[in-house]
Design a protein around this motif. Structure first.
Motif, mmCIF file in Angstrom:
data_model
loop_
_atom_site.group_PDB
_atom_site.id
_atom_site.type_symbol
_atom_site.label_atom_id
_atom_site.label_comp_id
_atom_site.label_asym_id
_atom_site.label_seq_id
_atom_site.Cartn_x
_atom_site.Cartn_y
_atom_site.Cartn_z
ATOM 1 N N ALA A 61 0.833 -1.205 0.000
ATOM 2 C CA ALA A 61 0.000 0.000 0.000
ATOM 3 C C ALA A 61 0.870 1.258 0.000
ATOM 4 O O ALA A 61 0.618 2.190 -0.760
ATOM 5 N N ARG A 62 1.898 1.288 0.814
ATOM 6 C CA ARG A 62 2.772 2.471 0.885
ATOM 7 C C ARG A 62 3.499 2.685 -0.446
ATOM 8 O O ARG A 62 3.576 3.797 -0.949
ATOM 9 N N SER B 253 -0.413 11.400 4.313
ATOM 10 C CA SER B 253 0.971 11.461 4.800
ATOM 11 C C SER B 253 1.979 11.458 3.647
ATOM 12 O O SER B 253 3.060 12.021 3.782
ATOM 13 N N GLU B 254 1.616 10.857 2.521
ATOM 14 C CA GLU B 254 2.499 10.830 1.350
ATOM 15 C C GLU B 254 2.213 11.988 0.389
ATOM 16 O O GLU B 254 2.782 12.046 -0.694
ATOM 17 N N ARG B 255 1.298 12.870 0.790
ATOM 18 C CA ARG B 255 0.918 14.049 -0.002
ATOM 19 C C ARG B 255 0.434 13.671 -1.409
ATOM 20 O O ARG B 255 0.839 14.276 -2.404
ATOM 21 N N ARG B 256 -0.428 12.677 -1.448
ATOM 22 C CA ARG B 256 -1.017 12.240 -2.711
ATOM 23 C C ARG B 256 -2.512 12.524 -2.669
ATOM 24 O O ARG B 256 -3.168 12.286 -1.651
ATOM 25 N N PRO B 257 -3.060 13.039 -3.762
ATOM 26 C CA PRO B 257 -4.503 13.284 -3.785
ATOM 27 C C PRO B 257 -5.258 11.952 -3.772
ATOM 28 O O PRO B 257 -4.787 10.958 -4.324
ATOM 29 N N SER B 258 -6.405 11.960 -3.115
ATOM 30 C CA SER B 258 -7.212 10.742 -3.075
ATOM 31 C C SER B 258 -8.616 11.048 -3.565
ATOM 32 O O SER B 258 -9.078 12.191 -3.521
ATOM 33 N N LEU B 259 -9.268 10.019 -4.044
ATOM 34 C CA LEU B 259 -10.622 10.137 -4.556
ATOM 35 C C LEU B 259 -11.414 8.941 -4.067
ATOM 36 O O LEU B 259 -11.078 7.798 -4.358
ATOM 37 N N MET B 260 -12.452 9.216 -3.289
ATOM 38 C CA MET B 260 -13.343 8.153 -2.825
ATOM 39 C C MET B 260 -14.333 7.861 -3.950
ATOM 40 O O MET B 260 -14.889 8.783 -4.546
ATOM 41 N N VAL B 261 -14.554 6.579 -4.201
ATOM 42 C CA VAL B 261 -15.524 6.150 -5.204
ATOM 43 C C VAL B 261 -16.546 5.271 -4.503
ATOM 44 O O VAL B 261 -16.200 4.217 -3.962
ATOM 45 N N ALA C 285 -18.441 14.257 1.746
ATOM 46 C CA ALA C 285 -18.004 15.625 1.470
ATOM 47 C C ALA C 285 -17.607 16.341 2.757
ATOM 48 O O ALA C 285 -16.670 17.150 2.771
ATOM 49 N N ALA C 286 -18.297 16.036 3.861
ATOM 50 C CA ALA C 286 -17.996 16.663 5.147
ATOM 51 C C ALA C 286 -16.612 16.282 5.652
ATOM 52 O O ALA C 286 -16.012 17.004 6.444
ATOM 53 N N LEU C 287 -16.072 15.163 5.181
ATOM 54 C CA LEU C 287 -14.731 14.742 5.597
ATOM 55 C C LEU C 287 -13.632 15.545 4.915
ATOM 56 O O LEU C 287 -12.470 15.447 5.277
ATOM 57 N N GLY C 288 -14.009 16.322 3.911
ATOM 58 C CA GLY C 288 -13.022 17.119 3.190
ATOM 59 C C GLY C 288 -12.160 16.288 2.250
ATOM 60 O O GLY C 288 -11.052 16.683 1.910
ATOM 61 N N ILE C 289 -12.667 15.145 1.842
ATOM 62 C CA ILE C 289 -11.942 14.247 0.943
ATOM 63 C C ILE C 289 -12.614 14.302 -0.407
ATOM 64 O O ILE C 289 -13.840 14.417 -0.497
ATOM 65 N N GLY C 290 -11.830 14.224 -1.471
ATOM 66 C CA GLY C 290 -12.412 14.199 -2.799
ATOM 67 C C GLY C 290 -13.333 13.001 -2.962
ATOM 68 O O GLY C 290 -12.966 11.879 -2.619
ATOM 69 N N VAL C 291 -14.521 13.259 -3.456
ATOM 70 C CA VAL C 291 -15.507 12.195 -3.685
ATOM 71 C C VAL C 291 -15.909 12.248 -5.149
ATOM 72 O O VAL C 291 -16.286 13.309 -5.655
ATOM 73 N N ALA C 292 -15.822 11.125 -5.822
ATOM 74 C CA ALA C 292 -16.204 11.078 -7.228
ATOM 75 C C ALA C 292 -17.680 11.421 -7.376
ATOM 76 O O ALA C 292 -18.513 10.960 -6.594
ATOM 77 N N ALA C 293 -17.988 12.225 -8.370
ATOM 78 C CA ALA C 293 -19.387 12.539 -8.661
ATOM 79 C C ALA C 293 -20.100 11.301 -9.181
ATOM 80 O O ALA C 293 -21.296 11.128 -8.977
ATOM 81 N N THR C 294 -19.344 10.420 -9.830
ATOM 82 C CA THR C 294 -19.901 9.185 -10.363
ATOM 83 C C THR C 294 -19.923 8.130 -9.269
ATOM 84 O O THR C 294 -18.920 7.918 -8.589
ATOM 85 N N THR C 295 -21.061 7.489 -9.091
ATOM 86 C CA THR C 295 -21.152 6.354 -8.180
ATOM 87 C C THR C 295 -21.471 5.110 -8.987
ATOM 88 O O THR C 295 -22.025 5.196 -10.084
ATOM 89 N N ALA D 155 1.653 6.821 -6.891
ATOM 90 C CA ALA D 155 0.371 7.238 -7.454
ATOM 91 C C ALA D 155 0.294 8.722 -7.786
ATOM 92 O O ALA D 155 0.760 9.571 -7.035
ATOM 93 N N ALA D 156 -0.348 9.008 -8.918
ATOM 94 C CA ALA D 156 -0.764 10.374 -9.228
ATOM 95 C C ALA D 156 -2.105 10.638 -8.561
ATOM 96 O O ALA D 156 -2.433 11.768 -8.224
ATOM 97 N N LEU D 157 -2.878 9.566 -8.339
ATOM 98 C CA LEU D 157 -4.193 9.656 -7.701
ATOM 99 C C LEU D 157 -4.461 8.338 -6.986
ATOM 100 O O LEU D 157 -4.326 7.266 -7.582
ATOM 101 N N VAL D 158 -4.827 8.413 -5.702
ATOM 102 C CA VAL D 158 -5.168 7.230 -4.923
ATOM 103 C C VAL D 158 -6.690 7.091 -4.951
ATOM 104 O O VAL D 158 -7.401 7.964 -4.478
ATOM 105 N N ILE D 159 -7.159 6.004 -5.541
ATOM 106 C CA ILE D 159 -8.596 5.768 -5.650
ATOM 107 C C ILE D 159 -9.001 4.813 -4.538
ATOM 108 O O ILE D 159 -8.436 3.724 -4.408
ATOM 109 N N VAL D 160 -9.973 5.238 -3.732
ATOM 110 C CA VAL D 160 -10.389 4.463 -2.574
ATOM 111 C C VAL D 160 -11.864 4.096 -2.731
ATOM 112 O O VAL D 160 -12.746 4.949 -2.567
#
Length: 154
Positions: A42-43, A75-83, A102-112, A49-54
């Motif tokens: 994982a590390r 911690s690794e300063r990588r952008p993340s996107l929750m899907v 959205a309240a967590l301040g984490i990027g959330v994909a508009a697509t579900t 990663a350019a983008l960490v997809i979760v």
């Protein structure tokens, strides 16, 4: 069928970093799928990663389980996107889940991705829904998610 330019590697542990670098030289996109409990993989994956997809299912337990991956990306300063995956069609639950994320301040994909049988059926066939059921709602969701991820990853 012809070669469509995919390379598959199954690498674990410290060799993952070298393999990711090798694949990056020859491919436009490298996708690393790492179980979140495998700390070394994982590390390394997050660092590359350019983008960490979760992916996350719409439940409090699943949201809680994403925390280590999100903290690692931070911690690794990588952008993340929750899907959000397996989203039920009930509109109220969908909007509540989106608001909580959205309240967590984490990027959330508009697509579900919906809770669709087509995803399980295509997996059983060893294919994607774009191959097994082109034009379906499931295939449309995957195409939209792919475009969104591509746009965010740069």
């Amino acid at each position: 069928e012809g070669d469509i330019g995919f390379t598959f590697s199954q690498i674990a542990g410290w060799r993952l970093a070298a393999e990711a670098e090798r694949l990056e030289r020859d491919h436009e996109v490298v996708l690393i799928d790492s179980p979140p409990h495998a700390a070394t993989e994982a590390r390394i994956a997050v660092r590359a990663a350019a983008l960490v997809i979760v992916p996350v299912q719409p439940s409090p337990m699943d949201l809680w389980a994403t925390q280590p991956t999100l903290e690692l990306a931070l911690s690794e300063r990588r952008p993340s996107l929750m899907v959000v995956n397996r989203m039920p069609s009930r509109a109220r639950l969908a909007s509540e889940m989106s608001e909580k994320l959205a309240a967590l301040g984490i990027g959330v994909a508009a697509t579900t991705l919906g809770n669709r049988v087509a995803f399980q059926e295509s997996l059983a066939d060893g294919a994607g829904v774009s191959e097994t059921e082109p034009g379906s709602s499931a295939a449309d969701e995957i195409a939209a998610l792919g475009m969104e991820i591509w746009a965010r990853a740069g």
